[in-house]
Design a protein around this motif. Structure first.
Motif, mmCIF file in Angstrom:
data_model
loop_
_atom_site.group_PDB
_atom_site.id
_atom_site.type_symbol
_atom_site.label_atom_id
_atom_site.label_comp_id
_atom_site.label_asym_id
_atom_site.label_seq_id
_atom_site.Cartn_x
_atom_site.Cartn_y
_atom_site.Cartn_z
ATOM 1 N N PHE A 198 0.796 -1.285 0.010
ATOM 2 C CA PHE A 198 0.203 0.083 0.040
ATOM 3 C C PHE A 198 0.633 1.308 -0.052
ATOM 4 N N GLY A 199 1.896 1.200 0.772
ATOM 5 C CA GLY A 199 2.843 2.470 0.691
ATOM 6 C C GLY A 199 3.633 2.559 -0.357
ATOM 7 N N PHE A 240 7.486 11.402 -1.733
ATOM 8 C CA PHE A 240 7.768 9.996 -2.369
ATOM 9 C C PHE A 240 8.443 9.207 -1.332
ATOM 10 N N LEU A 241 9.485 9.531 -0.469
ATOM 11 C CA LEU A 241 10.241 8.849 0.625
ATOM 12 C C LEU A 241 9.244 8.702 1.636
ATOM 13 N N GLY A 242 8.317 9.676 1.960
ATOM 14 C CA GLY A 242 7.386 9.593 3.134
ATOM 15 C C GLY A 242 6.464 8.493 3.068
ATOM 16 N N GLY A 277 4.830 2.832 4.519
ATOM 17 C CA GLY A 277 4.727 1.361 4.301
ATOM 18 C C GLY A 277 5.469 0.408 4.716
ATOM 19 N N ALA A 278 6.972 0.782 4.680
ATOM 20 C CA ALA A 278 7.836 -0.158 5.090
ATOM 21 C C ALA A 278 8.009 -0.321 6.503
ATOM 22 N N LEU A 279 7.770 0.721 7.172
ATOM 23 C CA LEU A 279 8.204 0.603 8.636
ATOM 24 C C LEU A 279 6.759 0.346 9.676
ATOM 25 N N SER A 280 5.688 0.324 9.007
ATOM 26 C CA SER A 280 4.339 0.026 9.522
ATOM 27 C C SER A 280 4.161 -1.309 9.732
ATOM 28 N N GLY A 281 4.177 -1.815 11.199
ATOM 29 C CA GLY A 281 4.050 -3.214 11.206
ATOM 30 C C GLY A 281 5.524 -3.796 11.918
ATOM 31 N N ARG A 282 6.521 -2.915 11.392
ATOM 32 C CA ARG A 282 7.766 -3.512 11.677
ATOM 33 C C ARG A 282 8.385 -2.726 12.678
ATOM 34 N N LEU A 283 8.690 -1.463 12.716
ATOM 35 C CA LEU A 283 9.248 -0.632 13.492
ATOM 36 C C LEU A 283 8.173 -0.499 14.749
ATOM 37 N N ALA A 284 6.895 -0.093 14.242
ATOM 38 C CA ALA A 284 5.978 0.143 15.286
ATOM 39 C C ALA A 284 4.643 0.097 14.421
ATOM 40 N N ASN A 285 3.566 -0.202 15.348
ATOM 41 C CA ASN A 285 2.212 -0.070 14.625
ATOM 42 C C ASN A 285 1.733 1.189 14.024
ATOM 43 N N PRO A 286 0.796 1.174 12.910
ATOM 44 C CA PRO A 286 0.718 2.313 12.133
ATOM 45 C C PRO A 286 0.182 3.476 13.214
ATOM 46 N N VAL A 287 -0.704 3.144 14.239
ATOM 47 C CA VAL A 287 -1.095 4.301 15.117
ATOM 48 C C VAL A 287 0.029 5.145 15.657
ATOM 49 N N THR A 288 0.862 4.499 16.338
ATOM 50 C CA THR A 288 2.155 5.227 17.013
ATOM 51 C C THR A 288 2.895 5.975 15.987
ATOM 52 N N LEU A 289 3.037 5.429 14.636
ATOM 53 C CA LEU A 289 3.572 6.103 13.785
ATOM 54 C C LEU A 289 2.972 7.296 13.227
ATOM 55 N N ALA A 342 2.663 13.107 3.718
ATOM 56 C CA ALA A 342 2.497 11.610 2.900
ATOM 57 C C ALA A 342 2.549 10.617 3.753
ATOM 58 N N GLY A 343 3.300 10.410 4.774
ATOM 59 C CA GLY A 343 3.500 9.354 5.640
ATOM 60 C C GLY A 343 2.011 8.854 6.459
ATOM 61 N N ILE A 344 1.566 10.183 6.746
ATOM 62 C CA ILE A 344 0.190 10.226 7.438
ATOM 63 C C ILE A 344 -1.117 9.663 6.511
ATOM 64 N N SER A 345 -0.885 10.229 5.113
ATOM 65 C CA SER A 345 -1.967 9.696 4.182
ATOM 66 C C SER A 345 -1.940 8.225 3.931
ATOM 67 N N VAL A 346 -0.805 7.728 4.237
ATOM 68 C CA VAL A 346 -0.750 6.001 4.210
ATOM 69 C C VAL A 346 -0.947 5.624 5.497
#
Length: 379
Positions: free
Chosen positions: A47-48, A243-245, A250-262, A298-302
């Motif tokens: 998705f990201g 573009f990077l955001g 998408g890459a860090l969500s679920g790996r570094l932290a959950n989407p809500v925290t990010l 951009a990261g928030i929109s994902v």
């Protein structure tokens, strides 16, 4: 493609509305299909990655539109850009969702049932005709007038009864429809998980910031007296950050932290970045804040749809995702309008960015219950 064929402002506005409607329908349908075909972590990454094309388009579209406009004219240039969007059609046709809960149909059984039903109906019709011939009542000729009167009264009564039955059926169907809507609402996450509604309010605030920041970034730079070349460099850095955001979200969500925290971290960082841009009038600071805000927005929109997916129950994700996009679109509508009103009242684009920073802080506050309270176990 329709915009290129338009000849007046009203028609162009209608064509843009149709284009936006088609974009939303395709985007939501593709996202729901992707969620059904992949696991959670794979969905976050894909998705990201799919959303990252927006940032790349921000970089390429101005250059491509200017080149096509110089060579072919603006109308043909828009037509070519519309044709480039045609790749969505074969991509959508290529999507194949797994068929669940289906079983092969026994055609021979259907044919046997139809033959048996036809034989039974024919035998019933023959028996009824024989009975009518045997039990035919005799009516004297003197009673023709009375028989006609009785027939008229019976027809009138049947019509009245038919109207009453139809009104009762309509009332019953309306009650059933209302009952189904009420039951579906009681079974939805919006009722069973009240905290889930906070993400919808947050989506409105995020839409306000999204539209206001993208709409007034370039006018903000021009008002400060920066040259066209300096403004293009700033927007290029913002496009790269966009573009990077989306990729990082998408890459860090679920790996570094959950989407809500990010999403909470990106919201707070974006609020600080926008306020720094509003109070510190320096070109180099504006380049850094523009890139930082582009990464965060951009990261928030994902991360916002990913947060909805994490909180919503699997069977109602499609409805929750569509409603979240609806509220986000409502926020973008108010974002452009309110930002313009604030800029017109204070005659400064710095006031707009202060307003957007305050809205971003409000979005952070509304998102806190979503992160603190856990999802109910019965969902």
């Amino acid at each position: 493609m329709l915009t290129a064929l338009a000849t007046n402002n009203a028609l162009i506005a209608v064509c843009l509305s149709i284009s936006g409607l088609g974009h939303c329908v395709v985007g939501i349908s593709a996202t729901i299909a992707l969620s059904q075909l992949t696991s959670e972590q794979t969905f976050n990454l894909l998705f990201g990655f799919g959303m990252s094309g927006f940032g790349l388009g921000m970089v390429l579209l101005p250059l491509l539109a200017e080149l096509l406009g110089e060579v072919y004219g603006w109308r043909v240039g828009l037509l070519i850009l519309g044709c480039l969007m045609g790749h969505l059609i074969p991509c959508a046709v290529a999507i194949r969702l797994p068929v669940t809960g289906s079983r092969p149909v026994d055609q021979s059984a259907i044919y046997q049932e139809l033959e048996h039903r036809g034989d039974s109906e024919e035998s019933i019709a023959n028996s009824c005709s024989n009975e009518e011939e045997e039990i035919a009542p005799l009516c004297p000729r003197g009673a023709d007038y009375n028989q006609a009167a009785v027939g008229e009264s019976s027809i009138y009564s049947s019509l009245v009864n038919g109207v009453e039955m139809e009104s009762r059926e309509n009332e019953t169907s309306a009650r059933q429809t209302l009952g189904k809507l009420r039951d579906s609402f009681y079974r939805s996450d919006f009722y069973r998980d009240p905290v889930f509604n906070f993400i919808l309010l947050t989506s409105i605030m995020l839409g306000v910031v999204y539209c206001g920041w993208h709409s007034f970034l370039v006018p903000h730079a021009f008002q400060r007296g920066y040259s066209v070349r300096a403004t293009i460099l700033m927007t290029f850095c913002a496009s790269v950050g966009n573009f990077l955001g989306r990729l990082l979200a998408g890459a860090l969500s679920g790996r570094l932290a959950n989407p809500v925290t990010l999403c909470l971290g990106a919201t707070l960082l974006n609020a600080l970045s926008i306020l720094c841009d509003a109070f510190l009038q320096n070109y180099h600071v504006m380049i850094v804040t523009a890139c930082t805000s582009a990464i965060c927005i951009a990261g928030i929109s994902v991360l916002s749809p990913l947060s909805v997916k994490k909180r919503a129950s699997p069977e109602s994700f499609d409805v929750a995702f569509a409603v979240n996009d609806l509220f986000f679109g409502l926020g973008t509508f108010f974002g452009g309008y309110l930002s313009g009103v604030v800029g017109g009242v204070f005659l400064s684009y710095d006031a707009i960015f202060k307003f957007l920073g305050g809205v971003q802080i409000l979005a952070f506050v509304l998102m806190l219950p979503y992160a603190v309270f856990k999802k109910p176990t019965e969902l």
